[in-house]
Write a protein that holds these residues in place. Structure first.
Motif, short mmCIF file in Angstrom:
data_model
loop_
_atom_site.label_atom_id
_atom_site.label_comp_id
_atom_site.label_asym_id
_atom_site.label_seq_id
_atom_site.Cartn_x
_atom_site.Cartn_y
_atom_site.Cartn_z
N GLY A 121 0.81 -1.21 0.00
CA GLY A 121 0.00 0.00 0.00
C GLY A 121 0.84 1.26 0.00
O GLY A 121 0.50 2.26 -0.66
N LEU A 122 1.98 1.22 0.71
CA LEU A 122 2.88 2.36 0.71
C LEU A 122 3.46 2.60 -0.68
O LEU A 122 3.58 3.76 -1.13
CB LEU A 122 4.01 2.12 1.72
N LEU A 123 3.81 1.53 -1.40
CA LEU A 123 4.33 1.69 -2.76
C LEU A 123 3.27 2.25 -3.69
O LEU A 123 3.58 3.08 -4.57
CB LEU A 123 4.83 0.34 -3.28
N LEU A 124 2.03 1.81 -3.52
CA LEU A 124 0.95 2.40 -4.33
C LEU A 124 0.78 3.87 -4.02
O LEU A 124 0.52 4.68 -4.92
CB LEU A 124 -0.36 1.64 -4.06
N LEU A 125 0.92 4.24 -2.76
CA LEU A 125 0.83 5.65 -2.38
C LEU A 125 1.96 6.45 -3.01
O LEU A 125 1.77 7.61 -3.40
CB LEU A 125 0.86 5.78 -0.86
N GLN A 126 3.14 5.83 -3.12
CA GLN A 126 4.29 6.54 -3.69
C GLN A 126 4.09 6.86 -5.17
O GLN A 126 4.62 7.87 -5.65
CB GLN A 126 5.56 5.70 -3.52
N ILE A 127 3.37 6.02 -5.90
CA ILE A 127 3.20 6.27 -7.34
C ILE A 127 1.89 6.96 -7.66
O ILE A 127 1.57 7.18 -8.83
CB ILE A 127 3.29 4.94 -8.12
N PHE A 134 0.46 17.49 -11.36
CA PHE A 134 0.19 16.27 -10.60
C PHE A 134 1.43 15.38 -10.61
O PHE A 134 1.77 14.78 -11.63
CB PHE A 134 -1.01 15.53 -11.20
N ARG A 135 2.10 15.32 -9.47
CA ARG A 135 3.32 14.55 -9.34
C ARG A 135 3.19 13.57 -8.16
O ARG A 135 2.37 13.77 -7.26
CB ARG A 135 4.53 15.46 -9.12
N SER A 136 4.01 12.54 -8.19
CA SER A 136 3.93 11.49 -7.17
C SER A 136 5.00 11.70 -6.10
O SER A 136 5.95 12.49 -6.28
CB SER A 136 4.11 10.12 -7.82
N LEU A 137 4.85 10.97 -5.01
CA LEU A 137 5.87 10.99 -3.96
C LEU A 137 7.18 10.40 -4.45
O LEU A 137 8.26 10.77 -3.99
CB LEU A 137 5.38 10.22 -2.73
N SER A 138 7.10 9.43 -5.36
CA SER A 138 8.29 8.83 -5.94
C SER A 138 8.85 9.74 -7.02
O SER A 138 8.14 10.17 -7.92
CB SER A 138 7.96 7.46 -6.53
N TYR A 198 10.93 8.74 -9.15
CA TYR A 198 11.12 7.89 -10.33
C TYR A 198 9.99 6.86 -10.34
O TYR A 198 10.19 5.68 -10.07
CB TYR A 198 12.48 7.19 -10.25
N PRO A 199 8.76 7.30 -10.65
CA PRO A 199 7.59 6.42 -10.52
C PRO A 199 7.65 5.18 -11.41
O PRO A 199 7.10 4.14 -11.04
CB PRO A 199 6.41 7.33 -10.90
N TYR A 200 8.33 5.27 -12.56
CA TYR A 200 8.40 4.10 -13.44
C TYR A 200 9.13 2.95 -12.75
O TYR A 200 8.67 1.80 -12.76
CB TYR A 200 9.11 4.46 -14.74
N LEU A 201 10.28 3.24 -12.14
CA LEU A 201 11.03 2.19 -11.46
C LEU A 201 10.30 1.71 -10.21
O LEU A 201 10.35 0.52 -9.87
CB LEU A 201 12.43 2.71 -11.09
N THR A 202 9.59 2.59 -9.54
CA THR A 202 8.79 2.19 -8.38
C THR A 202 7.69 1.22 -8.80
O THR A 202 7.43 0.22 -8.12
CB THR A 202 8.19 3.42 -7.68
N LYS A 203 7.03 1.51 -9.94
CA LYS A 203 6.01 0.58 -10.45
C LYS A 203 6.62 -0.77 -10.80
O LYS A 203 6.03 -1.82 -10.52
CB LYS A 203 5.33 1.18 -11.68
N THR A 204 7.80 -0.73 -11.42
CA THR A 204 8.47 -1.98 -11.81
C THR A 204 8.78 -2.83 -10.59
O THR A 204 8.50 -4.04 -10.57
CB THR A 204 9.76 -1.66 -12.57
N MET A 205 9.33 -2.22 -9.56
CA MET A 205 9.68 -2.97 -8.35
C MET A 205 8.43 -3.38 -7.57
O MET A 205 8.42 -4.42 -6.89
CB MET A 205 10.63 -2.15 -7.49
N PHE A 232 8.03 9.00 3.82
CA PHE A 232 7.68 8.24 2.62
C PHE A 232 8.88 7.94 1.72
O PHE A 232 8.74 7.18 0.75
CB PHE A 232 6.63 9.00 1.81
N GLY A 233 10.05 8.51 2.00
CA GLY A 233 11.21 8.26 1.19
C GLY A 233 11.13 8.94 -0.17
O GLY A 233 10.23 9.72 -0.45
N VAL A 234 12.08 8.61 -1.03
CA VAL A 234 12.13 9.20 -2.37
C VAL A 234 11.47 8.31 -3.40
O VAL A 234 11.49 8.62 -4.60
CB VAL A 234 13.60 9.48 -2.78
N GLY A 235 10.91 7.20 -2.97
CA GLY A 235 10.30 6.25 -3.89
C GLY A 235 11.21 5.05 -4.10
O GLY A 235 12.43 5.21 -4.23
N LEU A 236 10.64 3.87 -4.11
CA LEU A 236 11.44 2.66 -4.25
C LEU A 236 12.19 2.69 -5.58
O LEU A 236 11.59 2.79 -6.64
CB LEU A 236 10.52 1.43 -4.19
N GLY A 237 13.53 2.60 -5.48
CA GLY A 237 14.37 2.68 -6.66
C GLY A 237 14.83 4.08 -7.01
O GLY A 237 15.57 4.26 -7.98
N GLY A 238 14.45 5.06 -6.22
CA GLY A 238 14.80 6.44 -6.54
C GLY A 238 16.15 6.89 -6.02
O GLY A 238 16.58 8.01 -6.31
#
Length: 550
Positions: free
Chosen positions: A101-107, A163-167, A169-176, A424-430
């Protein structure tokens, strides 16, 4: 009923079972999981898009097959037990769902106002780097009477900037996110569909065994895959090549076996070694001889000699695979893998020797473990350990000192990044995208390029997902350890205890290795970790197993 009629009736029932929808679903799930066990590590650790895309497609397909199986069972309850484990609740689901859920929130895209409230430093970063960010849309652009194409394109352009996300690098966050979700699917499929043969025979009625899959072949697939990866690493080591499969050049990253980095091979093989060790010493033939003939030394010696031959036939390849895996682990010269291996062996030994009362292992199991550790120790004294010792001795050399200094500086820089994005960090993979902003002058002097990771899974978890992500992950680790240890003390079957001890030791090995490497960013290793967790939980599914007759 005559004997011939009985055999005919039995064959008809067997053919009906082989063609039943439940059995077809079971076969698809079983062979799909075996494919993943073999494919993911041998495909360069599944670090390339084509490899982890196949992993995700197969994982989600197996999840769909499991849902179809549940629908069949719900339509015809006679096909299975009414206490199906598919409806059971697992405490480990809580931190897993929270982390996903946190990763979904990031993207998820947010307006500047919302983003400024959730993560002020992310808002400042966007405002500094994106033109027209947080700029109100002109009223004439949103006028319904304005139908010009140029105005609509400008609106879309402005909205994409607003409209921007918390991540970052949202593409890499979605991938992971998809990689982790596929691993969670495999975890669910294994825990709800697999049982081991001895458990099926003792604890489930014949009519309810059909809904479960025998996990023995699955364990063998893990052993065979570890053997193949080790043979490949051994051939590469002695041939001196730095090409994986003698085709792909990986001289830039210290390859070993099918992995581009030797540390990732060590992390993978360390997960398998304790489980293979548990399977090797779980043979009951020699244990039964010790147990029933312990008062007669002469008869005991004679029976052991007689039992050696079938033991070698049943376990010779497994034991050889175990020795080969350990040898290749040392040849890989991974310092973190070397230390985490001994930690896993220590944990495994403590679990074996810590039993009390009725839960204690039989003396033969302990003797076999002592013999194994003794052989391993003297083999290390006799063999050439220069690949490992040279890596430790280089810690005082100039080249390695530069690397250690750079890692230390990278840790400090990563900690600064984590303080700026605490929740929330910079986003998974960021991390690799934003590290250039935080890289210190000292780190820039000793390295021309930035690392794509901190070489510490826990520190990068903090930078990428913040304290909320760390809380979810450490909750998962703590719950798993508590659940396994509590159930382990209640189980009396030595076979079940050995499987649980092997799985728990491999899990702890990966947790320790993750302090100094980034194994959890390798899809094959993450999937293998979830498989080991699922096997451990499956073996301890019922905490009222009866003691084995040995």
């Amino acid at each position: 009923m005559t004997h011939t009629s009985y055999d005919l009736h039995k064959n008809i029932r067997y053919m009906k079972f082989k063609t039943s929808p439940i059995n077809i679903c079971n076969k698809i799930i079983e062979y799909g999981l075996i494919f993943l066990v073999i494919f993911t590590p041998l495909a360069f650790g599944s670090v390339h898009p084509w490899a982890y895309s196949i992993m995700e497609c197969v994982s989600f397909s197996l999840m769909i097959v499991w849902f179809i199986k549940l629908m069949i069972l719900s339509i015809n309850p006679k096909n299975g037990d009414h206490k199906s484990p598919a409806t059971s609740f697992n405490l480990l689901f809580i931190p897993l769902v929270l982390f996903l859920g946190l990763l979904l929130l990031q993207i998820t895209p947010f307006t500047p106002e919302t983003l400024k409230y959730l993560s002020p430093n992310t808002y400042d970063l966007y405002k500094l780097t994106l033109p027209c960010y947080d700029t109100p849309i002109p009223s004439n652009f949103i006028d319904s009477s304005n139908h010009h194409l140029s105005s609509k394109s400008q609106i879309l352009n402005l909205k994409s900037k607003i409209f921007r996300s918390l991540s970052i690098y949202p593409y890499l966050t979605k991938t992971m996110f998809l990689q982790l979700l596929s691993c969670c699917c495999i975890y669910l499929v294994i825990t709800n569909n697999f049982r081991f043969e001895r458990i099926l025979r003792r604890h489930y009625k014949n009519e309810n065994q059909n809904i479960y899959i025998n996990g023995d072949r699955f364990i063998k697939a893990i052993i065979y895959t570890g053997f193949i990866a080790s043979v490949l690493g051994l051939l590469q080591y002695f041939s001196g090549t730095e090409k994986i499969y003698w085709l792909r050049d990986a001289s830039y990253a210290s390859p070993f076996g099918p992995y581009i980095n030797r540390n990732h091979f060590a992390g993978y093989i360390n997960l398998s070694i304790p489980l293979v060790l548990a399977v090797v010493i779980s043979d009951q033939k020699i244990s039964s001889i010790f147990y029933h003939q312990k008062g007669n030394i002469r008869l005991l010696t004679k029976n052991i000699i007689v039992a050696i031959d079938p033991w070698i036939r049943n376990n010779g390849f497994k034991f050889f695979s175990l020795v080969l895996m350990i040898s290749c682990l040392f040849l890989s010269a991974s310092r973190g893998g070397f230390l985490s291996f001994w930690i896993s062996i220590a944990v495994f030994s403590i679990l074996i020797f810590a039993g009390k009362g009725r839960t204690i292992f039989h003396i033969p199991t302990k003797i076999i473990l002592i013999i194994f550790i003794s052989i391993l120790f003297f083999t290390l004294l006799w063999s050439d350990l220069r690949p490992v010792t040279s890596r430790f001795s280089k810690l005082i050399d100039y080249a390695e000192t530069i690397e250690i200094d750079y890692r230390t500086l990278a840790y400090i820089d990563a900690w600064k990044m984590a303080r700026d994005f605490p929740f929330f960090g910079v986003g998974l993979g960021g991390f690799e995208i934003l590290y250039f902003k935080y890289r210190s002058v000292g780190a820039a002097k000793v390295a021309t390029t930035a690392y794509s990771s901190t070489h510490s899974d826990y520190l990068q978890l903090l930078t990428d997902t913040g304290w909320l992500g760390c809380l979810a992950v450490f909750t998962f680790i703590t719950l798993f350890l508590l659940i396994v240890i509590v159930k382990y003390t209640k189980v009396e079957d030595p076979f079940i205890k050995l499987l649980a001890a092997g799985g728990l030791s491999g899990f702890i090995s990966m947790c320790c290795h993750s302090f100094v490497d980034f194994n959890m960013q390798i899809p094959a290793n993450v999937l293998h970790l979830f498989i080991i967790i699922a096997i451990t939980q499956t073996s301890l599914r019922n905490e009222n197993y009866k003691k084995a007759m040995v």
